[in-house]
Design a protein around this motif. Structure first.
Motif, PDB file in Angstrom:
ATOM      1  N   GLU A  97     -31.556 -77.409  58.186  1.00 10.23           N
ATOM      2  CA  GLU A  97     -30.761 -76.162  58.577  1.00 10.23           C
ATOM      3  C   GLU A  97     -31.113 -75.566  60.020  1.00 10.23           C
ATOM      4  O   GLU A  97     -30.403 -75.016  61.086  1.00 10.23           O
ATOM      5  CB  GLU A  97     -30.629 -75.190  57.626  1.00 10.23           C
ATOM      6  CG  GLU A  97     -29.930 -75.333  56.319  1.00 10.23           C
ATOM      7  CD  GLU A  97     -30.272 -73.762  55.444  1.00 10.23           C
ATOM      8  OE1 GLU A  97     -28.867 -72.968  55.779  1.00 10.23           O
ATOM      9  OE2 GLU A  97     -30.712 -74.217  54.279  1.00 10.23           O
TER      10      GLU A  97
ATOM     11  N   GLU B 185     -23.766 -82.287  53.620  1.00  8.52           N
ATOM     12  CA  GLU B 185     -23.687 -81.047  53.168  1.00  8.52           C
ATOM     13  C   GLU B 185     -25.006 -81.208  53.180  1.00  8.52           C
ATOM     14  O   GLU B 185     -26.085 -82.466  51.996  1.00  8.52           O
ATOM     15  CB  GLU B 185     -22.895 -80.820  51.984  1.00  8.52           C
ATOM     16  CG  GLU B 185     -21.706 -80.652  52.169  1.00  8.52           C
ATOM     17  CD  GLU B 185     -20.606 -80.601  51.178  1.00  8.52           C
ATOM     18  OE1 GLU B 185     -20.959 -80.596  49.472  1.00  8.52           O
ATOM     19  OE2 GLU B 185     -19.500 -79.479  51.705  1.00  8.52           O
TER      20      GLU B 185
ATOM     21  N   LYS C  89     -25.828 -73.852  45.720  1.00  9.54           N
ATOM     22  CA  LYS C  89     -24.617 -73.715  47.059  1.00  9.54           C
ATOM     23  C   LYS C  89     -25.026 -74.583  47.959  1.00  9.54           C
ATOM     24  O   LYS C  89     -25.828 -75.059  47.946  1.00  9.54           O
ATOM     25  CB  LYS C  89     -24.697 -72.224  47.577  1.00  9.54           C
ATOM     26  CG  LYS C  89     -23.917 -72.365  48.784  1.00  9.54           C
ATOM     27  CD  LYS C  89     -23.936 -70.613  49.061  1.00  9.54           C
ATOM     28  CE  LYS C  89     -23.640 -70.715  50.742  1.00  9.54           C
ATOM     29  NZ  LYS C  89     -24.411 -69.610  51.267  1.00  9.54           N
TER      30      LYS C  89
ATOM     31  N   ARG D 247     -24.455 -76.102  51.781  1.00  7.24           N
ATOM     32  CA  ARG D 247     -24.000 -76.268  53.176  1.00  7.24           C
ATOM     33  C   ARG D 247     -23.890 -77.351  53.558  1.00  7.24           C
ATOM     34  O   ARG D 247     -24.577 -77.954  53.943  1.00  7.24           O
ATOM     35  CB  ARG D 247     -25.655 -75.547  53.624  1.00  7.24           C
ATOM     36  CG  ARG D 247     -26.018 -74.093  52.511  1.00  7.24           C
ATOM     37  CD  ARG D 247     -27.775 -73.919  52.869  1.00  7.24           C
ATOM     38  NE  ARG D 247     -27.760 -72.583  52.226  1.00  7.24           N
ATOM     39  CZ  ARG D 247     -28.198 -71.404  51.440  1.00  7.24           C
ATOM     40  NH1 ARG D 247     -27.736 -70.878  52.620  1.00  7.24           N
ATOM     41  NH2 ARG D 247     -27.822 -70.570  50.920  1.00  7.24           N
TER      42      ARG D 247
END
Ligand code: ZN
Length: 557
Positions: free
Chosen positions: A319, A350, A358, A360
């Protein structure tokens, strides 16, 4: 013994070595050339004919200047071994020692504190004047430009102030001997020679720039590489760099291969900095440095409450690298679980934080690296084949340093320049002998090892000095065979003499008894000569009578 030549007093002769086997002559750590004066004279003549007098004079002067600077550094090393003025005076003797001319200082008005200087030197047997007479005939101006350059370079380097010597009399003009006069540059005024010859290209350079100009002769020898921190021009390195450059402006995943220390991270950074992602983050992860149980949370992040101790949510490296480049070093060390997750990220684009459901989206350009043989790791079940094929789309092998040795001098210089300011040092460069030692070494730790060595050398070298072998390989002694020394009559020693010296050294190490050794030698010689005393005496360099006397003495002891 004040009339003993300084070159002897400072034992300069012991620093001159002839190595016939390697084809090298060393004066301390400087490689020297024993050239034909005729060949050098021919070059000098060619300079005149092809470039014209003005430029030829300037080139010869500046070449001499560099030689003088190098000898001044050698003289400076003798500091502490004698009076500063004696050390200074060794310069003219070195010039004689090197066979170019025999200079005698007739006047020297030096104030070290004030920085004032006036010097006059008489020079006999100038090789330059001799050569000029042979090739050009007499001259109405002084011709020993190289000699004047040497004196200028020597004094400038020693004095740390620009001192220029001009030749005011020359045997080429019919004078009895050549005479050099030295003064600070500004004291010469608007001298056209200094304007057009000493200053590079005779451009409109101010006096303040001259100091810098002169130092530049020594410091700016290479151009700054357009490849940034990737330094090298060897074929092996260039081939690797060309592959790297082709991949820069694309999102392709690159797999960097090569031994440890070859500079994989530097390659990865270059790739990032030269891609369209350069304004986004570059995140580097060393998989081997992270414990196996933490690697997943490091890479993919953690959601609060995922496990005991996960008090807060935290983004992983993926990230953080979003939009930019993620560099995964030591990829082969990754756990099986992490490998599986990494594969999924590569397939889907992802990520999923630990303890989160979730997904991302991340946009990351991946550069992976390993020194492991991944094919073998796959065969042994330690690395996933499917992950390998995802990563190995664009494999790039970085050559080990021993396969790109021609890059070592530039690399070493670049690293010296990198570390000198960090240690607040001014460094004149690296000695020829030190470079030779670096070239002879095999570098199992590659560029990283070279970097460590240079950093340590920068720490050890005195500021203003040159990096020498002892700074790079402290305590290693002289691993290089420097060759045979020269005795005070100018005789070059030879290998058998060196061997003999070793023998004497070994003899002295034990309980040495000269009489016993003599008796043994006499006995050996007589045995070899089958009892013939005349032959035995010849073997020992004695007369028959001397031998008989000594044998008798030995028996009586
Ligand atoms: Zn002359």
């Amino acid at each position: 013994m004040t009339d003993q030549p300084l070159v002897e007093r400072f034992n300069l002769r012991s620093r001159l070595r002839f190595n016939i086997e390697t084809g090298q002559i060393w004066l301390d750590e400087n490689r020297m050339l024993l050239m034909h004066a005729k060949a050098f004279g021919a070059l000098r003549q060619q300079l005149w004919e092809s470039l014209g007098g003005q430029r030829a004079k300037g080139l010869l002067f500046r070449m001499g200047f560099v030689a003088g600077q190098n000898d001044a550094e050698l003289a400076a090393k003798l500091y502490g071994e004698g009076d500063i003025y004696d050390v200074f005076k060794i310069g003219p003797e070195m010039h004689a020692f090197e066979g170019l001319v025999r200079p005698t200082i007739v006047e020297a008005d030096i104030d070290w504190e004030e920085g004032t200087f006036f010097g006059q030197v008489h020079c006999e047997n100038s090789w330059e004047a001799e050569s000029h007479l042979q090739l050009f005939g007499g001259s109405d101006e002084a011709v020993c430009w190289n000699m004047a350059g040497y004196a200028s370079g020597y004094v400038t380097q020693f004095f740390k102030r620009v001192i220029i010597f001009r030749e005011i009399k020359c045997t080429c003009c019919g004078d009895e001997c050549c005479v050099l006069e030295g003064r600070p540059l500004e004291a010469w005024g608007d001298d056209p020679f200094l304007q057009h010859c000493v200053l590079a290209d005779g451009e409109d350079t101010r006096f303040e720039d001259l100091q810098a100009e002169l130092w530049q002769i020594r410091t700016d020898r290479f151009e700054i590489s357009p490849r940034g921190k990737l330094v090298g021009s060897s074929p092996a390195f260039s081939a690797a760099f060309d592959l790297l450059a082709k991949a820069a402006n694309s999102p392709i995943t690159v797999l960097l291969l090569g031994e440890t220390g070859v500079g994989k991270e530097v390659f990865a950074r270059w790739l990032h900095e030269n891609s369209d992602r350069s304004d986004k983050p570059f995140v580097a992860v060393n998989c081997a440095a992270i414990p196996a149980e933490l690697i997943e949370s490091e890479l993919f992040g953690v959601q609060k409450g995922a496990y005991t101790g996960a008090h807060a949510s935290r983004a992983g490296k993926f990230e953080r690298a979003d939009g930019g480049t993620l560099f995964l070093d030591e990829l082969g060390e990754m756990s099986a679980a992490a490998q599986a997750k990494l594969l999924r990220v590569l397939q889907t684009g992802e990520i999923e934080r630990l303890g989160d459901d979730k997904m991302r989206q991340v946009n990351v350009r991946l550069v992976a690296a390993t020194n492991m043989n991944l094919q073998q790791a796959i065969a042994e079940g330690r690395f996933r084949a499917d992950l390998y094929y995802r990563l190995a789309i664009y494999p790039l092998e970085i050559p080990p340093l021993r396969e790109r040795k021609s890059d070592i001098p530039v690399l070493a210089r670049t690293l010296t320049e990198k570390y000198a300011p960090l240690y607040h040092k001014t460094i004149q460069g690296i000695s020829d002998l030190a470079i030779q030692e670096l070239m002879d070494y095999d570098w199992p730790g590659n560029v990283r090892e070279l970097e460590n060595l240079v950093e340590r050398a920068v720490l050890l070298v005195p500021s203003g000095g040159e990096i020498e072998v002892e700074h790079l390989f402290p305590g290693a002694g002289q691993s290089l065979q420097m060759g045979a020394p020269v005795d005070r009559h100018g005789q070059v020693g030879n290998a058998s003499e060196a061997k003999r010296n070793q023998l004497y050294e070994a003899l002295l190490e034990g309980d040495f008894d000269l009489q016993k050794h003599e008796a043994r030698l006499l006995q050996l010689a007589v045995e070899r000569a089958n009892g013939n005393l005349t032959h035995a005496a010849r073997m020992l360099g004695l007369t028959r009578r001397q031998l008989a006397y000594r044998v008798k003495q030995a028996r009586e002891r």
